[in-house]
Design an enzyme around this catalytic site. Structure first.
Site, PDB file in Angstrom:
ATOM      1  N   GLU A   1      19.502  21.976  49.310  1.00 59.87           N
ATOM      2  CA  GLU A   1      18.713  22.310  50.511  1.00 59.87           C
ATOM      3  C   GLU A   1      18.876  23.773  50.891  1.00 59.87           C
ATOM      4  O   GLU A   1      18.362  24.207  51.922  1.00 59.87           O
ATOM      5  CB  GLU A   1      19.139  21.421  51.685  1.00 59.87           C
ATOM      6  CG  GLU A   1      18.783  19.954  51.536  1.00 59.87           C
ATOM      7  CD  GLU A   1      17.310  19.730  51.231  1.00 59.87           C
ATOM      8  OE1 GLU A   1      16.472  20.381  51.879  1.00 59.87           O
ATOM      9  OE2 GLU A   1      17.011  18.918  50.331  1.00 59.87           O
TER      10      GLU A   1
ATOM     11  N   PRO B   1      12.278  30.535  50.098  1.00 59.33           N
ATOM     12  CA  PRO B   1      10.868  30.382  50.501  1.00 59.33           C
ATOM     13  C   PRO B   1      10.607  30.940  51.898  1.00 59.33           C
ATOM     14  O   PRO B   1       9.460  31.095  52.292  1.00 59.33           O
ATOM     15  CB  PRO B   1      10.643  28.869  50.448  1.00 59.33           C
ATOM     16  CG  PRO B   1      11.993  28.260  50.494  1.00 59.33           C
ATOM     17  CD  PRO B   1      12.958  29.250  49.929  1.00 59.33           C
TER      18      PRO B   1
ATOM     19  N   ASP C   1      -1.333  49.373  36.100  1.00 60.43           N
ATOM     20  CA  ASP C   1      -1.310  47.944  36.418  1.00 60.43           C
ATOM     21  C   ASP C   1      -1.868  47.634  37.784  1.00 60.43           C
ATOM     22  O   ASP C   1      -1.841  48.452  38.668  1.00 60.43           O
ATOM     23  CB  ASP C   1       0.132  47.440  36.453  1.00 60.43           C
ATOM     24  CG  ASP C   1       0.641  47.117  35.093  1.00 60.43           C
ATOM     25  OD1 ASP C   1      -0.164  46.756  34.250  1.00 60.43           O
ATOM     26  OD2 ASP C   1       1.857  47.225  34.896  1.00 60.43           O
TER      27      ASP C   1
END
Ligand code: SAH
Length: 248
Positions: A113, A86, A165
């Site tokens: 984690e 992330p 696209d």
């Protein structure tokens, strides 16, 4: 592509269906997985421990990850190591196009984690699916594999389809219609039935510009539009305003 994970069977599912399956079956995409536990170096196949400094959760040990990366590098004769995280750069279509050209891609999936920070020294690029936290990197790796597979030459049924696209042209895609011509009181836009290819092309470009203007204005802000594109976008905006004010 070599995916390092605690759940190889999960990642392999992505190659069972559709385009990824076709890419693998035709040899355009070589996909293998490596179980990080195989590099644990202990009989319990344990690859995580409690964090230094305390706190909740477990942390993946650096050594099994480094050994798995080295094994993948040896098998592939080198390679670029990508981690799914992330904290990474957003995974964009530009990244997908770039990754599709890299021969020995090694993709690292975290769990718990995440991993011991010192693993970062073994990593070339960190990529994120978006600003939310998954419980593992596997789904992110599967997203990357799917998106890369469909831009490999020869995988899509129709080569032009990847070019048109969303994001391939830096604009969102134009709307699509198929049979029937009338459906629940809604008709297909006239121009698409006209057989006038130039008019269809202009309409599609106008709709693509319009969709981007409506839904993702920040993408347009980063683009240098040519004369035709500016004109079509102005037409689209004028038509929108007419619709809103109820005139025709
Ligand atoms: N403590 C970490 C999150 C760990 S989540 C942090 O807050 O940064 C466990 C694993 O899931 C991560 O190692 C990563 O591989 C994966 N992951 C979670 N969210 C992700 C995202 N948005 N994009 C890509 N991978 C993600």
């Amino acid at each position: 592509m070599d995916v390092l994970t605690l759940f190889p069977g999960f990642v392999e599912q992505v190659a069972r269906y559709g385009m990824v399956r076709r890419a693998v079956e035709t040899g355009r995409l070589v996909l293998s997985t490596r179980d990080i536990r195989d590099y644990s170096g202990n009989p319990w196949r344990r690859v995580d421990e409690r964090p230094y400094g305390g706190g909740p959760g477990m942390v993946m040990n650096a050594e099994p990850l480094a050994l798995a990366i080295e094994a993948a590098r040896t098998a592939r004769g080198g390679g670029t190591v990508v981690t799914m995280s992330p904290q990474g750069e957003p995974l964009t279509q530009a990244w997908i196009r770039r990754l599709a050209l890299v021969p020995g891609l090694i993709v690292l999936c975290g769990r718990y984690e995440g991993w011991d920070e010192r693993v970062a020294s073994q990593v070339d690029v960190e990529l994120s699916l978006g600003d939310y936290v998954l419980s593992g990197g596997e789904l992110a790796a599967m997203v990357l594999i799917d998106a890369v597979a469909r831009v490999l030459p020869g995988v899509l049924g129709d080569e032009r389809s990847a070019v048109q696209d969303s994001f391939s042209t830096e604009l969102l895609d134009h709307p699509h219609y198929t049979r029937p011509e009338h459906w629940r009181g809604q008709a297909v836009p006239e121009v698409l039935l006209s057989g006038d290819h130039a008019a269809v092309r202009r309409w599609r470009l106008k709709q693509a510009l319009g969709a981007t203007w409506l839904k993702r204005p920040e993408l347009l802000a980063g683009l240098e539009l040519n004369g035709e594109q500016k004109e079509l976008l102005h037409e689209f905006i004028a038509e929108q305003k007419q619709e809103l004010t109820g005139k025709s």
